[in-house]
Design an enzyme around this catalytic site. Sequence first.
Site, short mmCIF file in Angstrom:
data_model
loop_
_atom_site.label_atom_id
_atom_site.label_comp_id
_atom_site.label_asym_id
_atom_site.label_seq_id
_atom_site.Cartn_x
_atom_site.Cartn_y
_atom_site.Cartn_z
N TYR A 70 0.82 -1.21 0.00
CA TYR A 70 0.00 0.00 0.00
C TYR A 70 0.86 1.26 0.00
O TYR A 70 0.51 2.26 -0.60
CB TYR A 70 -0.91 0.04 1.23
N LYS A 101 3.07 -15.58 1.73
CA LYS A 101 3.32 -16.28 0.45
C LYS A 101 4.82 -16.57 0.42
O LYS A 101 5.54 -16.16 -0.51
CB LYS A 101 2.84 -15.38 -0.71
N ASP A 141 -3.01 -18.46 -0.64
CA ASP A 141 -3.97 -19.15 -1.52
C ASP A 141 -4.69 -20.27 -0.78
O ASP A 141 -5.91 -20.42 -0.86
CB ASP A 141 -3.27 -19.67 -2.80
N ASP A 160 -6.38 -7.15 3.72
CA ASP A 160 -7.49 -6.46 3.06
C ASP A 160 -8.42 -7.49 2.43
O ASP A 160 -9.64 -7.43 2.59
CB ASP A 160 -6.94 -5.51 1.97
N ASP A 189 -12.20 -9.21 4.13
CA ASP A 189 -13.47 -9.15 3.38
C ASP A 189 -14.06 -10.55 3.21
O ASP A 189 -15.28 -10.72 3.27
CB ASP A 189 -13.27 -8.51 2.00
C1 IPM Z 1 -10.43 -1.25 3.77
C2 IPM Z 1 -10.66 -0.59 2.44
C3 IPM Z 1 -9.48 0.32 2.15
C4 IPM Z 1 -8.23 -0.55 2.08
C5 IPM Z 1 -9.64 1.15 0.88
C6 IPM Z 1 -10.91 1.96 0.89
C7 IPM Z 1 -8.45 2.04 0.63
O1 IPM Z 1 -10.86 -1.51 1.45
O2 IPM Z 1 -10.34 -0.54 4.80
O3 IPM Z 1 -10.33 -2.48 3.81
O4 IPM Z 1 -7.94 -1.12 1.02
O5 IPM Z 1 -7.55 -0.67 3.10
MN MN Z 2 -10.86 -3.59 2.14
#
Ligand code: IPM
Ligand code: MN
Length: 376
Positions: free
Chosen positions: A145, A195, A227, A251, A255
């Site tokens: 990032y 990884k 993976d 990240d 999710d």
């Molecule tokens: C998160 C979001 C952010 C990230 C984006 C909005 C920059 O997806 O907080 O997970 O990738 O960290």
């Molecule tokens: Mn995210």
Amino acid sequence: MRKKNKIAILPGDGIGPEVIKETYKIINVLNRYFNLNIQTKEYDIGGIAIDKYGIGLPEETIVGCEKSIAILLGSIGGPKWNYLPLHQQPERSGLLNLRKKFGFFCNLRPAKLYPELRKLSPLRKEIVSNGFNILCIRELTGGIYFGLPKGTKKNGKNKYAFDTEIYYEFEIERIAHVAFQIAQKKKLRITSIDKANVLESSILWRKTIEKVSKKYPNVILSHLYIDNAAMQIIKNPSQFDIILTSNLFGDILSDECAMITGSIGMLPSASFNENKFGIYEPAGGSAPDIQNKNIANPIAQILSLSMLIEYSLKKPKISRCINKSIKNVLKKGYRTLDIANDKEKYITTEEMGNLISEFLIKEYEKNEKNVISKNI
Ligand code: IPM
Ligand code: MN
């Protein structure tokens, strides 16, 4: 100078402002009944700040956060700002700058399956029958990032773009210590994800995690490649307690974990810097498609406030009362649209906020006998 009771509130974009509005109802109950004296002040961040000041993270917002005991964030971004170059977009110029500015390196994202909402999980019944409660611990200020160099260039006629995945040993060590301390305290296992069969940065990651683990002999540690981890999470989520990983992998995996709960509108998150200064925000995005429709679920935002009360105000019992009132509202069958079984029957964002406040007052009354307000 930080003020002990002041919370900086950054509603941001999308559904941010409307779910933040519901947390004020909770703060009012906390001040009135639970003897807290929380003061709030709002500051702009993200798209709204770009519209007003031309930048995603105005100086006034930074100063306001510096004077506060913690930050409560709504959400950031939306299609309205897609026309901007990448580094000016709300997510980069607002959120990522804020993370870097305050050094919020440690991101905690709990993803738990609520028994009442088990049916909403996209996973089969047998897979979620044991439930799961995964804490994703994501490194938040390093890796690809922020790694330099990054850019887009041309080699003759060939355009190319590049980013740099880079981890310093100290960055891995400090996030590892947080994870191991939580694991030790709560008797949880850690799965570190990397990884290391391909990436140099992952080899250092794994070695460093191993090294730190020697200081915590009681904590069970294992390693998985990213993976395989992505597969294992949907095959058998209950095998995980803590997932410890880098910025990018975290990240993605956080999710994935959020999605399999089936209730992303209910997941809070917290991030801390080295001084334990914290920012609290829902795990879901700004959801511009449902903005201003009074249908967003305010629970993730209220649970984020609850984490703030626990970790920054250090009132875990009050935080538990908030969590309990949410649980009771769900038990009674109240649902916002995103978690409704019957899509015809649901309550609005505002109604959900009202109900949780009412149930929180009930929690207070139940606990009053235990002189809750005096002891905590
Ligand atoms: C998160 C979001 C952010 C990230 C984006 C909005 C920059 O997806 O907080 O997970 O990738 O960290
Ligand atoms: Mn995210």
